[in-house]
Write a protein that holds these residues in place. Structure first.
Motif, PDB file in Angstrom:
ATOM      1  N   GLN A  44     -92.754  -4.986  51.997  1.00 28.56           N
ATOM      2  CA  GLN A  44     -94.101  -4.843  51.438  1.00 28.56           C
ATOM      3  C   GLN A  44     -94.164  -3.647  50.487  1.00 28.56           C
ATOM      4  O   GLN A  44     -94.779  -3.732  49.415  1.00 28.56           O
ATOM      5  CB  GLN A  44     -95.094  -4.647  52.591  1.00 28.56           C
ATOM      6  N   THR A  45     -93.526  -2.552  50.850  1.00 26.15           N
ATOM      7  CA  THR A  45     -93.541  -1.343  50.030  1.00 26.15           C
ATOM      8  C   THR A  45     -92.936  -1.576  48.656  1.00 26.15           C
ATOM      9  O   THR A  45     -93.432  -1.058  47.647  1.00 26.15           O
ATOM     10  CB  THR A  45     -92.769  -0.203  50.738  1.00 26.15           C
ATOM     11  N   PHE A  46     -91.880  -2.379  48.613  1.00 29.16           N
ATOM     12  CA  PHE A  46     -91.180  -2.584  47.343  1.00 29.16           C
ATOM     13  C   PHE A  46     -91.534  -3.906  46.669  1.00 29.16           C
ATOM     14  O   PHE A  46     -90.827  -4.378  45.771  1.00 29.16           O
ATOM     15  CB  PHE A  46     -89.674  -2.461  47.574  1.00 29.16           C
ATOM     16  N   GLY A  47     -92.644  -4.494  47.100  1.00 24.08           N
ATOM     17  CA  GLY A  47     -93.164  -5.680  46.435  1.00 24.08           C
ATOM     18  C   GLY A  47     -92.336  -6.926  46.601  1.00 24.08           C
ATOM     19  O   GLY A  47     -92.340  -7.817  45.741  1.00 24.08           O
ATOM     20  N   LEU A  48     -91.621  -7.024  47.735  1.00 24.03           N
ATOM     21  CA  LEU A  48     -90.790  -8.195  48.003  1.00 24.03           C
ATOM     22  C   LEU A  48     -91.478  -9.130  48.995  1.00 24.03           C
ATOM     23  O   LEU A  48     -92.325  -8.691  49.784  1.00 24.03           O
ATOM     24  CB  LEU A  48     -89.445  -7.760  48.578  1.00 24.03           C
ATOM     25  N   PRO A  49     -91.100 -10.405  48.996  1.00 17.74           N
ATOM     26  CA  PRO A  49     -91.624 -11.307  50.029  1.00 17.74           C
ATOM     27  C   PRO A  49     -91.150 -10.828  51.400  1.00 17.74           C
ATOM     28  O   PRO A  49     -90.101 -10.193  51.513  1.00 17.74           O
ATOM     29  CB  PRO A  49     -90.992 -12.661  49.674  1.00 17.74           C
ATOM     30  N   LEU A  50     -91.904 -11.133  52.429  1.00 16.91           N
ATOM     31  CA  LEU A  50     -91.474 -10.772  53.773  1.00 16.91           C
ATOM     32  C   LEU A  50     -90.181 -11.513  54.088  1.00 16.91           C
ATOM     33  O   LEU A  50     -90.075 -12.709  53.828  1.00 16.91           O
ATOM     34  CB  LEU A  50     -92.553 -11.126  54.795  1.00 16.91           C
ATOM     35  N   PRO A  51     -89.181 -10.817  54.646  1.00 15.73           N
ATOM     36  CA  PRO A  51     -87.886 -11.474  54.894  1.00 15.73           C
ATOM     37  C   PRO A  51     -87.994 -12.564  55.954  1.00 15.73           C
ATOM     38  O   PRO A  51     -88.295 -12.278  57.115  1.00 15.73           O
ATOM     39  CB  PRO A  51     -86.988 -10.320  55.373  1.00 15.73           C
ATOM     40  N   PRO A  52     -87.750 -13.821  55.593  1.00 16.90           N
ATOM     41  CA  PRO A  52     -87.864 -14.914  56.563  1.00 16.90           C
ATOM     42  C   PRO A  52     -86.653 -14.947  57.492  1.00 16.90           C
ATOM     43  O   PRO A  52     -85.565 -14.501  57.112  1.00 16.90           O
ATOM     44  CB  PRO A  52     -87.886 -16.158  55.670  1.00 16.90           C
ATOM     45  N   PRO A  53     -86.823 -15.467  58.707  1.00 18.07           N
ATOM     46  CA  PRO A  53     -85.649 -15.645  59.580  1.00 18.07           C
ATOM     47  C   PRO A  53     -84.644 -16.555  58.891  1.00 18.07           C
ATOM     48  O   PRO A  53     -85.002 -17.628  58.398  1.00 18.07           O
ATOM     49  CB  PRO A  53     -86.239 -16.313  60.833  1.00 18.07           C
ATOM     50  N   PHE A  54     -83.393 -16.141  58.859  1.00 17.83           N
ATOM     51  CA  PHE A  54     -82.387 -16.909  58.134  1.00 17.83           C
ATOM     52  C   PHE A  54     -82.290 -18.338  58.645  1.00 17.83           C
ATOM     53  O   PHE A  54     -82.137 -19.285  57.869  1.00 17.83           O
ATOM     54  CB  PHE A  54     -81.026 -16.218  58.235  1.00 17.83           C
ATOM     55  N   LEU A  55     -82.379 -18.518  59.958  1.00 12.68           N
ATOM     56  CA  LEU A  55     -82.208 -19.854  60.525  1.00 12.68           C
ATOM     57  C   LEU A  55     -83.381 -20.782  60.222  1.00 12.68           C
ATOM     58  O   LEU A  55     -83.305 -21.982  60.466  1.00 12.68           O
ATOM     59  CB  LEU A  55     -81.995 -19.751  62.036  1.00 12.68           C
ATOM     60  N   SER A  56     -84.479 -20.224  59.692  1.00 15.28           N
ATOM     61  CA  SER A  56     -85.616 -21.067  59.330  1.00 15.28           C
ATOM     62  C   SER A  56     -85.499 -21.602  57.904  1.00 15.28           C
ATOM     63  O   SER A  56     -86.279 -22.471  57.491  1.00 15.28           O
ATOM     64  CB  SER A  56     -86.927 -20.283  59.469  1.00 15.28           C
ATOM     65  N   LEU A  57     -84.543 -21.074  57.160  1.00 11.89           N
ATOM     66  CA  LEU A  57     -84.385 -21.484  55.771  1.00 11.89           C
ATOM     67  C   LEU A  57     -83.670 -22.832  55.674  1.00 11.89           C
ATOM     68  O   LEU A  57     -82.772 -23.127  56.459  1.00 11.89           O
ATOM     69  CB  LEU A  57     -83.581 -20.442  54.995  1.00 11.89           C
ATOM     70  N   LYS A  58     -84.061 -23.619  54.681  1.00 15.58           N
ATOM     71  CA  LYS A  58     -83.372 -24.866  54.402  1.00 15.58           C
ATOM     72  C   LYS A  58     -82.112 -24.552  53.600  1.00 15.58           C
ATOM     73  O   LYS A  58     -81.995 -23.494  52.989  1.00 15.58           O
ATOM     74  CB  LYS A  58     -84.272 -25.814  53.601  1.00 15.58           C
ATOM     75  N   LYS A  59     -81.151 -25.477  53.611  1.00 14.04           N
ATOM     76  CA  LYS A  59     -79.886 -25.240  52.913  1.00 14.04           C
ATOM     77  C   LYS A  59     -80.095 -24.977  51.435  1.00 14.04           C
ATOM     78  O   LYS A  59     -79.314 -24.265  50.801  1.00 14.04           O
ATOM     79  CB  LYS A  59     -78.953 -26.435  53.110  1.00 14.04           C
ATOM     80  N   SER A  60     -81.145 -25.552  50.874  1.00 13.15           N
ATOM     81  CA  SER A  60     -81.408 -25.393  49.442  1.00 13.15           C
ATOM     82  C   SER A  60     -82.078 -24.060  49.116  1.00 13.15           C
ATOM     83  O   SER A  60     -82.151 -23.660  47.959  1.00 13.15           O
ATOM     84  CB  SER A  60     -82.306 -26.542  48.946  1.00 13.15           C
ATOM     85  N   GLU A  61     -82.568 -23.351  50.151  1.00 12.38           N
ATOM     86  CA  GLU A  61     -83.273 -22.086  49.926  1.00 12.38           C
ATOM     87  C   GLU A  61     -82.289 -20.925  49.847  1.00 12.38           C
ATOM     88  O   GLU A  61     -81.309 -20.867  50.582  1.00 12.38           O
ATOM     89  CB  GLU A  61     -84.290 -21.837  51.041  1.00 12.38           C
ATOM     90  N   SER A  62     -82.582 -19.995  48.962  1.00 10.95           N
ATOM     91  CA  SER A  62     -81.695 -18.865  48.710  1.00 10.95           C
ATOM     92  C   SER A  62     -82.175 -17.618  49.456  1.00 10.95           C
ATOM     93  O   SER A  62     -83.337 -17.509  49.841  1.00 10.95           O
ATOM     94  CB  SER A  62     -81.656 -18.566  47.207  1.00 10.95           C
ATOM     95  N   ILE A  63     -81.247 -16.674  49.643  1.00 10.06           N
ATOM     96  CA  ILE A  63     -81.618 -15.382  50.226  1.00 10.06           C
ATOM     97  C   ILE A  63     -81.788 -14.333  49.125  1.00 10.06           C
ATOM     98  O   ILE A  63     -81.658 -13.141  49.351  1.00 10.06           O
ATOM     99  CB  ILE A  63     -80.579 -14.890  51.247  1.00 10.06           C
ATOM    100  N   GLN A  64     -82.101 -14.813  47.924  1.00  6.77           N
ATOM    101  CA  GLN A  64     -82.213 -13.939  46.758  1.00  6.77           C
ATOM    102  C   GLN A  64     -83.163 -12.767  47.010  1.00  6.77           C
ATOM    103  O   GLN A  64     -82.920 -11.649  46.566  1.00  6.77           O
ATOM    104  CB  GLN A  64     -82.692 -14.746  45.546  1.00  6.77           C
ATOM    105  N   PHE A  65     -84.250 -13.028  47.738  1.00 11.82           N
ATOM    106  CA  PHE A  65     -85.224 -11.974  48.007  1.00 11.82           C
ATOM    107  C   PHE A  65     -85.142 -11.461  49.446  1.00 11.82           C
ATOM    108  O   PHE A  65     -86.057 -10.830  49.949  1.00 11.82           O
ATOM    109  CB  PHE A  65     -86.642 -12.474  47.703  1.00 11.82           C
ATOM    110  N   GLY A  66     -84.010 -11.762  50.103  1.00 12.20           N
ATOM    111  CA  GLY A  66     -83.789 -11.218  51.432  1.00 12.20           C
ATOM    112  C   GLY A  66     -83.959 -12.236  52.549  1.00 12.20           C
ATOM    113  O   GLY A  66     -84.518 -13.324  52.360  1.00 12.20           O
TER     114      GLY A  66
END
Length: 297
Positions: free
Chosen positions: A34-56
């Motif tokens: 939040q301090t650095f204007g980034l999206p809240l880091p989602p749990p990695f296992l909740s991400l779909k294969k097509s989703e990137s960890i570009q923003f954490g």
């Protein structure tokens, strides 16, 4: 991340789809993002294969620790640091551009469960905390460096003997259980030199220590100056019959911002906010440089 009891009051002040937190609201990782204007880091296992960890992403697993053997002592199924690093490794492989890794911040907040749940560690007075816990952490930080990480924020352990659970279980004659505080301090004492050595040997790396032990001590000594009035009790209702230090249902105090602890072992959102706020600009809490300088480095 990870909610110890999904049917309880966890996340009462901050609910996000597919995410859970062992507190009433935001975690330290949330406040950093939040301090650095980034999206809240989602749990990695909740991400779909097509989703990137570009923003954490968040690889944390509630109840686990640094050492593989900690799994036998936990309340439920969890992923130890080795397994979390494997997940990170798999996500790095899927990145189209890994240049951003060197600018990314890797936040490590572990050790409490290793000390708290590992019976061998708790009751072996001759155990070398550096060899037993700090060295394994150092080796795993090197693995993260090998995967492309360069900026590391590593938290030490809070005063374990001052948590409501420790006090209620051992009923010390002093305010806190000094045996547990000593264990925490022993582990913490190894971290500054360990991180300094890593930075001197791993080219281009930056390692910063977040001294949460100091922040808790400061809050305990002058709670009113931080807007906190209760440093000894949990905000949520605890299952005293099962002797498990987590929230048992939806019962929760109304003045949550005045409590240091949400359940009997985890800090409240306001404590998480205080720790990151201090870390941002205070080089006595985040050292040798504060978090703002680490991010800009």
């Amino acid at each position: 991340m990870g909610n110890p009891n999904p049917s309880s009051a966890y996340g009462v002040d901050f609910k996000v789809d597919n995410q859970s937190r062992a507190t009433n609201g935001k975690t330290m990782a949330d406040f950093i993002a939040q301090t650095f204007g980034l999206p809240l880091p989602p749990p990695f296992l909740s991400l779909k294969k097509s989703e990137s960890i570009q923003f954490g992403a968040n690889y944390a697993s509630s109840g686990c620790g640094i050492l593989p053997e900690i799994k036998q002592y936990t309340f439920g199924n969890c992923m130890v640091l080795d397994e979390q690093i494997e997940l990170f490794k798999s996500s790095v492989k899927n990145l189209r551009n890994t240049d951003g890794l060197s600018k990314s911040l890797i936040f490590i907040n572990m050790g409490q469960n290793d000390i708290d749940l590992n019976k061998k560690m708790q009751y072996n007075a001759s155990l070398d905390m550096g060899q037993y816990l700090a060295e394994p952490l150092s080796k795993r930080l090197q693995l993260l460096y090998d995967l492309g990480g360069r900026k590391f924020l590593v938290s030490n352990v809070l005063p374990l003997g001052c948590r409501p659970f420790s006090i209620s279980q051992e009923k010390p004659t002093t305010r806190c259980v000094e045996r547990l505080n000593k264990l925490a301090s022993q582990f913490n004492s190894y971290l500054p030199e360990m991180l300094k050595d890593l930075q001197s040997t791993l080219s281009g790396s930056k390692f910063v220590l977040l001294d949460v032990y100091k922040v808790f001590e400061d809050v305990f000594s002058k709670p009113a100056s931080y807007g906190i009035s209760d440093i000894s009790h949990s905000c949520c209702a605890i299952d005293s019959v099962k002797h498990i230090p987590i929230c048992k249902n939806g019962e929760v105090c109304s003045d949550r911002n005045q409590y240091a602890f949400f359940d009997e072992i985890h800090p409240t959102e306001v404590m998480n906010s205080i720790m990151i706020s201090r870390c941002l600009k205070d080089s006595s809490v985040c050292k040798p440089i504060n978090l703002m300088k680490l991010v800009k480095a």
